[in-house]
Structures are given as structure tokens and as C-alpha cells.
Scaffold this active site. Structure first.
Site, PDB file in Angstrom:
ATOM      1  N   TYR A 134       0.833  -1.196   0.000  1.00 17.64           N
ATOM      2  CA  TYR A 134       0.000   0.000   0.000  1.00 17.64           C
ATOM      3  C   TYR A 134       0.871   1.251   0.000  1.00 17.64           C
ATOM      4  O   TYR A 134       1.917   1.278   0.647  1.00 17.64           O
ATOM      5  CB  TYR A 134      -0.931   0.027   1.222  1.00 17.64           C
ATOM      6  N   GLU A 135       0.402   2.271  -0.701  1.00 19.20           N
ATOM      7  CA  GLU A 135       1.128   3.532  -0.816  1.00 19.20           C
ATOM      8  C   GLU A 135       1.417   4.158   0.559  1.00 19.20           C
ATOM      9  O   GLU A 135       2.314   4.976   0.702  1.00 19.20           O
ATOM     10  CB  GLU A 135       0.289   4.496  -1.656  1.00 19.20           C
ATOM     11  N   SER A 136       0.647   3.765   1.558  1.00 20.06           N
ATOM     12  CA  SER A 136       0.858   4.302   2.900  1.00 20.06           C
ATOM     13  C   SER A 136       2.082   3.701   3.584  1.00 20.06           C
ATOM     14  O   SER A 136       2.459   4.135   4.672  1.00 20.06           O
ATOM     15  CB  SER A 136      -0.379   4.046   3.759  1.00 20.06           C
TER      16      SER A 136
END
Lengths: 260, 306, 306, 260
Positions: free
Chosen positions: A56-58
Site C-alpha cells: 500500500y502507498e501508505s
């Protein structure tokens, strides 16, 4: 069973998810956002690609969410992940470092080379509609080894000329344009829509597979440029009963993303 | 004495015209600080954040913002940031200047700021339009090849406000979960206010030194403000209050409704304690609803040597 | 199957002429891997390490090194690296090529390598002579000012060997203490062998995801090799065996004595288990002497959400 | 009490340590190596600068060692520190980021501008003696706000021309040379030796304070260039009984570093 008979047995979202999930067969590390791509990746894990790793980009790697995540920053993605890193590591070592094989992108506008606009409708300085902007999309488009685009087909979106290039696709019809600009990834591979699937041939979006119930002319009418059609045009396989069961029972039981 | 009230910390370190960064990627978003800035009627601020989120939507709506530096405008998982769109599209309540990057561009700006570098290199922007509208994005020749590499300039905010789970009284700060750019923004800023859920004994910090991302030498002020990141979340302490993210989607569509919301929830209370009291009056069991279960990390042994 | 013996991992991933990095700043120095490389009679290696330490002193003395890339030559807290000095000063056992940086230069090279950047910028080298003798150190103009900034090229070893406390069977690796450049070298290398004191269940790793510095996707091979970093140390597992660092100071002053040492401790055993057996024969209570006391980290709550 | 009476009451190392510790009064964040600087910093914490923070090049911040550390990478420095970071953070955010106020350096050779050589004696390509090299010294010399140099006085070390510049001092006699080269730190402030203390005046090492028992001529004879002597020449204060007691009882009870 004829396609038309099943027209109401699945939603357009379910069709897109099943198509995207199948495209992930053999992929190893995929970069995901929330919504349809997230569900597609989870479906792929349960069907064609059990070893698929979700990033995930997070900054979350190999999440094990206990509920459907509300956003890519949902705390349920963090608990029990194998690794959670800061933004610097994520963009430096994972993305620019070439560790991401496949990523999903969407946008408000796409052109025939697969360039994407998620920044603005109208003029940048005096916008008609101000959209979210790049986030990580520009770098994802450049660095992920392959890009799969998911967006609904519509003449407002599939345009001749973008109002703004947020994320480069194949840039132009010039062959090798991405290589010349030093982009490590090979750019958009598929555009998965609610009516059809497009491939890129010589850098140009080409109608490759039509969902049951739609015609070439219908699809051409939703694309602003003279659309190329593959000689080996296919009919998209329907979501299987198994796929539908997993989506409805396990992945989105409340139909938040898949009821339409 | 570093331990301050939010009101004192903001009064001391944030001034009209300052460049500030209240960071936190989806988590750790310090609404308590933003609301206090609004209450203190600060003006002409340049606000920096990768994802402006509701916190900067509220600040822009309140009219204290001159300029915004950012990389993604969205109400995460919900929709648009309507107040910021109103300001950009229609100049309501005032026209704001924008300076826009991609996420990696903002990451690079904070990294350069933290590291005392004039710029940070990244392979991005070629083939896209962002560098056309942002002259701060430049390109340098790669001396080891024939390509060019994008660079972004250092970002050194006057003040960074960093929310975290815990710190000691000196400001040695530990955080876990989505650590985002909290460390880098703290090192990049000229002044740092750390806001925490818990003040712990130094011995707790010292039991796990690798977890300390922000050392006290970069911290000017420590504010103990439990639930200070509501309606965003703090890993292990409370969940995101998504109901209120959804509610903002409606309120924020209209400037008058937004101002009424600010009048009630920001200007109608004296401080964050007032906000929390109002919240609890509206929903008595809110903290039960948002309480996560227990998932402790398994300890590691640092060993004693001596 | 990622779980290998050291012998199989080295045989599979390290080849004659390769560029390798066995990192670890004072801690985590994987002597077990170096000795196995010597036993497998690999040749013409380029060896990279910030601090060559005893591990590369031994490799250079054994004659398998063509070139060394480094930033500090010392037996830490003890003195010189005599074997490396012999090679550089007198070409014994063979002349080696050296490519020298400062610490920060090596840090930048690994960071660029990990991050897919062609170079990394740092404010260094101006006013000093290192750039005069190392043409890989270049300077670029700062587009935001009038100064120049040094840059170093990416370093992407063919193989990195990274020692750590623990990983799961897939190679998700956690380490604590002096983490040095372990993460960056793992991301920078084309192939990675992780060597750990303990293989743990995936659930242990998942209980503290922020501690996982190296994810399994960058790991090719996992070797379970307790005490594999002796005579260096692993935080919380064993102390540095300083007696043997001091002993090396004497042995290494003479090439013949060094070769006798290698004959006994490296070539005279079949594998690391053989080395450990010999060590314990020489000093039966060695692991008691080097055992640290208990100093567990206080757990943090990640929370359950669902 | 005359200086000569105390000549054997303290060792040269103790004299250097006490002098260095006093120089740390009012300093906040100091970068340390092992050996004399480490002991000097610990002495300063117990005397003139209780809030002094020690940062080790290995990435350790505010250590609480339970024993005398064997090296900057000793595990006793890690346990119970307030923060331990990787090399990237240490060099990027702490050092280059300008967080280090004071650092100690030593070297095999020093010139009159405080430039240091710890790389090589003889020619770099064909060295007579190969020394350790920079490690972090080059960047410490550039970025720490102030540099204190500790090394024994000797004509072999205090040379007219370095064989190699590892770490820049004031570079040359040209005023503003460091600023012109973009160096944030203000360079060497003191050279603390076993016989005297030197300051830099207009970038030139200048005899400032003589340890009891030594003469200006003796000191001049150990320096390869015509040494400048300060008009306000001082006599170095002896280590106090308190300082000696702390060094001997607490900091180096086995006399590993301080017996000579």
C-alpha cells in the site's frame, strides 16, 4: 448460457474486479489503492495468485486486514502486516528501487497513449474542476514495471487531449519514448473498463476484449479518438460463480464497492 | 520547560505569515493544533502537507491561508476537499496560492530539508506536466550517465507540528504504525511542537531506543493532548472516526454550513478539551466505539552489557 | 525454498569476480559467510564495506580480493588492519585495488543503490583530497543556489550478506541495535543472503511490523547460523569477543601467522559449526562469558481493528 | 602549589581530558569517538555541562553505558540509549542537518590551518604507511558547528604540508574559505595537546595556553612551521582533584586510556 442472460447476475464493478484479478496471474508484488484494485488484488490472492504481495502507498507491506479497509491508511492494514515503513522508504526503496511489479491507476481522463490526468479539468491556473492531483501516481506510472488502469468507459474520460498530464503512460506514439525519458517501468498494459478491456499496441490503446452485452460501435462511441480494434478481438470471460462468491461473501459483503 | 499547553505552544511558536507543516499520512493528523491556530486568529499562513485532508480544508475555509504546498487533495476514501476546491476554483473565502508536487516530490523536499541538502533528486516528472506549472521542480544532469534527474528544493518549515503516541518530558518521541514523514518533517523544521497521547517515563523510551524517531534535541515544545488527532487516528489508541469524515463531506460542500461548523466546533469552544466535551455530549460512547483491541508487539531483548 | 545452509547459499549466489558487501557497523558482521567464501575458494572478488574490520582483513590475507571499496580501515578500538595494510603497502599476498570514500560517501552510495538513483548528493569532499584520488566522486551545480554539491554513484553489489537477529522462513527480517546500513545494502544488492540468529514464526514478525527493515521480496536466501557474527556481536544475543579482536592484532601482524590462523580456523574446519566447536574447545564457557543480561523492550500496542 | 610539584600527580592524558572537558562548558550536543574524547565528554557531563548530549558516530544518542565502551559500536552504548538510528539518519539528519554543535577529531598530521590527515603517510598510490582514512571525519570537519582537535604534540604530526587532506580545517589563510566552499561549520576552534592548547586566529593555529612544566621554545620545537604565539598567552589550569577523582574512580578505573 448467453451473455444477455447473465447481464444482471453481476455488476459492472464485479466484472472489472474479476478481469483485473485474472490479469494478476503470475504477478508477485502489486501496489494497491483502495476500492476496486484492492478487491481485485484480494480476489487474485484467493484464486490465481496465492503468493501475491500487496503493497500500500501508505507504507504497508503484506497486510492482513481484519475488515475492508476504508482507505490505504486504515489502521487495520498496519496491525499484523509483515512490514510497515515510512514514506521515504516506500518511494525510495520500494517504488523507485524497482521492487513493484504491477500497480493499478485510475484517472479522470486518459488519452490514447495511456497518459492520465487526475489534476484538473480546464486550465491549471483557472480550473473548472480541481481534482486531487498526483499523490504518488506520477511516480507509480514511471516506476512500476507494469501499469493496469481501471476506470469506467466514457467519452468525457477517454479524450483526444488531456487537460493536464499527471502520470505518463506511453507518452506519445514515438517508439521508445519512455526509455528515452529514463522511465524504468514499461507503462500501461491494460485499461479495464465496465464495457471492455484495452491493450496497448505500439503504445496505442487498442480494443482487445469486449464484455458480453456490448458492441464495438457502442465502445467506439465512448472514445474520443478513432479507436483501433484488435484483429484478434475477444469476448471477456464472465466472473465465475466462485469469483462472485468470494467478492460478495468475503471481500465486500456490504457491497460498498461492488454493488454498482 | 518543554511541556506546554497547546495554546501556549501555538502562541509561542506560530506567527502570522509563517510556513507550517502539520503532517501525518492518514494517521497522526493533529486537528487539535489546527483548531488552536484558528482560535488564535493567525493569518497569512503557508501550509504544507502531502495530503491536506480535512485539517487543511478547515484551515482554508477559515481564511487563514495564503498559500498551500501539497501533493494530493482528497478526503481519503470519501471524496473531495470541497473548501480547498472552493478556494482554488472560486476564491472563497480567499484566493490561495498553490505549489504542487507529487508525493515523492514532497517526500524529497522534506528529506532535503531534514538533511541540510539544498535539493533532493528523484526520477520523476519527465513526461508529465507538473514541472511545467511548478518552476521549483528542476532537472540536473547525471554525471554518471546521459540522463537527467529531477530535483526538488529543500522544505524547511518555520514550525512543524508532529503528533505521536508517546514521548518523555524532554520530547524524545516514539511512534509506530504509518510513520509517514513525521521524522523528516521534525528534522526539517526550524521549530517543532510534538503532540502526544501519552507522556511516559524516560525509562520507557530507553527500553527501545530504535523506536525513538524524534530526539529531544529537535523538539521545542511538548503538548500532552489525548485524542488530539480526532477524527483521524492514532495506531493502538483510537480508530479513525469515519462517520465524521463522511459528515464533513456534506458540511464542507457549502461555505455557510462550513462556517457554522467552525463556529460551533472550533470557535465555540475554548480549547481541545472543549471540543472533546462537545463530542462526547453528541456521542457519549464515542471512545468505546473507536477503541481498538489489544495487539502488543512481542518484546525484543537489547541486553545488558556491563 | 529460501532456507539454506551457508554452504549452499554461498555456492548459489556468490561467484568468482562478484562484487559483494558484507555490512554491519561494528555489530552484525557475518564472519560465518566470509569464512565460507574462503573455503569455497572464490577469487577476484570486489569487497565493499564501510569498515573492513577483521572480516575483510581475513579475506584480503587469504588472497581472494581484487578490489576493496571502503571508508575506514581500522580494528575498532584496537588498532590497524595489518593484512590490508600489507596488501596496500607491499602487495602481500597480492596488490589490491582500492576505491575509497568517507563514511557518508559509502552511505550515499548504498542509499542511491537501494533507491534506484544514479547518484546521491552530499555536502562533502570540497576542501579535502579524496575527490582527487577517486574519480567516482563528482560535483553537480545546485540549481537553487550558486554552490556545488558532491555526488557519489549508486553501489549495487551482486550479493549482499546481511546478518540480523531474526527473520521468518520467508525472509522478513527484523533487527535492532546498531542497524547501520543493513536495510539499504539489502535493497541495493542484486541478491541478498540474510543470516540470522533465530528463525521465528511469521506471527512474531507481524506483531511488530515497524521493526521489519528487510522484507522477504528482497531476500533470496535465508541462513540460520547462530553465533554467525562472532567475534563481532549481535545486540541482545552475545557480546563482542574483544579478547579475539585483541588477539587478531597480534596474529595479523605477520602473514605467516595469519595464514596459520586461517589454516586452523577457516580451512581446518568444514563449516561454521566446526569453527564454533573449536572455539568452545578452546574456551568452554565462551557463550556464558559473552551472554548479555536481559533488557526487554516495553511492548507497544498496534491495536486490532475489525 | 607550583606546577612542577604536581608534575607526577596527573598524566598527560588526564591533562588533555580535563582541558577538553572544560572547553565543553555551555555546549549541548557533542559528537564523540572512543578514548580521550569520550572520557572528556563524560567528565564534562559530571562537571561543567550536566545537560550535554553525547552522539556516537555509530548512531547512538544519549547513551547510558554500563561499562567503559570498547568502541563507538559497543553494545553497552545501545542498551538504554534514548535513540539509536542507522547510518543514513546519522549522517543525513544529525550531522549534515546541522544538529551537532561540537565534535572531536584527531589525526596523524595537522597543518597550521587545522587541516587534518588520517589517510596516508607518503604517496596515496604508493603509501609508506596506510592509515585508517576518513571514516566520518571529513563530514564531521565540514558540518559540526565547532571542531576540537585532540592529539599529542610532535614535529612528526604538526607539519608544514599534509601528505593528504582527509578533513578540512580552515583550508587556507584566505579568510572565508570555508564559507566559499559551502561548509556550514566554523571549523577547528582548539587543538588540545599533551603540552599546550592552540587556538585559531585568522584561521592560523596559535599557541594560546601552555601546560605547566613546558616552555614556549619546547613547544615551538615540536611544530614544523614558525608558530604564532598569542599576546595573551595563558597557563593551562591543572586538572582539579575532583576531575582527577571522577576520571580515576568512575570513567577509566582501569586506566586504559588515562594511565599515560
Amino acid at each position: 448460457m448467453e451473455p444477455m442472460d447473465r447481464m444482471f447476475a453481476y455488476t459492472p464493478s464485479e466484472m472489472m474486479i474479476a478481469t483485473a484479478a485474472r490479469a494478476l496471474e503470475g504477478e508477485r508484488v502489486v501496489f494497491v489503492g483502495v476500492g476496486l484494485p484492492n478487491i481485485a488484488c484480494n480476489l487474485a490472492q484467493r484464486t490465481v495468485s496465492p503468493d501475491l504481495e500487496l503493497v500500500y502507498e501508505s507504507g504497508v507491506f503484506s497486510a492482513r486486514p481484519a475488515r475492508l479497509p476504508l482507505s490505504i491508511g486504515d489502521p487495520t492494514l498496519v496491525s499484523c502486516a509483515t512490514s510497515v515503513v515510512g514514506m521515504a522508504d516506500l518511494f525510495m526503496n520500494y517504488l523507485q528501487g524497482g521492487r513493484i511489479e504491477t500497480a493499478f491507476l485510475g484517472a479522470a481522463q486518459i488519452d490514447r497513449c495511456g497518459n492520465l490526468n487526475s489534476t484538473v479539468i480546464g486550465d491549471y491556473q483557472n480550473p473548472k474542476v480541481r481534482l486531487p492531483g498526483s499523490g504518488g501516481a506520477c511516480e507509480i506510472a514511471i516506476h512500476a514495471r507494469k501499469i493496469y488502469i481501471i476506470m469506467p468507459l466514457s467519452k468525457r474520460s477517454f479524450v483526444e487531449k488531456l487537460h493536464f498530464i499527471t502520470s505518463p503512460g506511453h507518452v506519445s506514439h514515438m517508439p521508445g519514448e519512455r526509455v528515452k525519458l529514463g522511465m524504468p517501468g514499461s507503462g500501461p498494459q491494460l485499461v479495464i473498463t465496465n464495457q471492455a478491456v484495452f491493450e496497448f499496441r505500439n503504445g496505442e490503446m487498442t480494443l482487445y476484449s469486449i464484455h458480453p452485452g456490448f458492441t464495438v460501435d457502442e465502445i467506439k462511441s465512448e472514445v474520443a479518438w478513432p479507436l483501433k480494434v484488435a484483429a484478434d478481438l475477444q469476448t471477456t470471460l464472465l466472473p465465475s460463480d466462485d469469483e462472485l462468491r468470494i467478492i460478495r461473501k468475503e471481500l465486500d459483503p456490504d457491497g460498498i464497492y461492488t454493488s454498482k | 520547560m518543554k511541556l506546554n499547553t497547546m495554546s501556549d505552544a501555538i502562541a509561542k511558536y506560530v506567527h502570522n505569515g509563517d510556513t507550517i507543516a502539520i503532517e501525518g499520512f492518514t494517521a497522526f493528523i493533529c486537528f487539535a493544533a489546527a483548531h488552536e491556530i484558528l482560535r488564535q486568529k493567525l493569518e497569512g499562513l503557508t501550509i504544507c502537507r502531502m495530503t491536506p485532508d480535512l485539517i487543511y480544508d478547515q484551515m482554508v475555509a477559515a481564511g487563514c491561508v495564503k498559500k498551500m504546498v501539497f501533493s494530493y487533495l482528497g478526503n481519503p476514501g470519501v471524496g473531495s476537499l470541497h473548501c480547498i476546491r472552493r478556494a482554488i476554483e472560486n476564491g472563497i473565502p480567499n484566493k490561495i496560492e498553490i505549489e504542487e508536487y507529487s508525493h515523492f516530490g514532497m517526500v524529497g523536499r522534506y528529506m532535503a530539508g531534514a538533511a541540510g541538502l539544498p535539493f533532493f533528486p528523484l526520477k520523476s516528472y519527465l513526461g508529465a506536466d507538473l514541472a511545467e506549472v511548478n518552476p521549483n521542480i528542476c532537472f540536473v544532469d547525471n554525471p554518471y550517465g546521459k540522463d537527467r534527474v529531477a530535483v526538488v528544493p529543500a522544505l524547511n518549515p518555520d514550525v512543524a507540528i508532529v503528533h505521536a503516541q508517546r514521548c518523555d518530558r524532554q520530547g524524545n518521541t516514539q511512534l509506530w504504525g504509518l510513520i509517514g514523514m513525521q521524522k523528516e518533517v521534525a528534522f526539517a523544521a526550524k521549530h517543532v511542537i510534538v503532540v502526544v497521547e501519552e507522556i511516559v517515563l524516560e525509562d520507557v523510551i530507553r527500553s527501545d531506543p530504535n523506536r525513538t524517531l524524534i530526539p529531544h534535541i529537535v523538539v521545542d515544545s511538548v503538548v500532552h493532548q489525548p485524542y488530539g488527532a480526532h477524527p483521524s487516528y492514532v495506531q493502538g489508541y483510537y480508530d479513525r472516526d469515519n462517520k465524521r469524515y463522511l459528515a464533513w463531506e456534506k458540511v464542507s460542500r457549502d461555505q455557510a454550513a462550513t462556517e457554522a461548523w467552525l463556529a460551533e466546533w472550533v470557535f465555540g469552544v475554548d480549547n481541545w478539551e472543549g471540543y472533546l466535551a462537545r463530542l462526547q455530549a453528541e456521542e457519549p460512547n464515542i471512545w468505546d466505539r473507536l477503541a481498538p483491541g489489544s495487539a502488543p508487539s512481542q518484546p525484543v531483548n537489547y541486553g545488558t552489557y556491563g
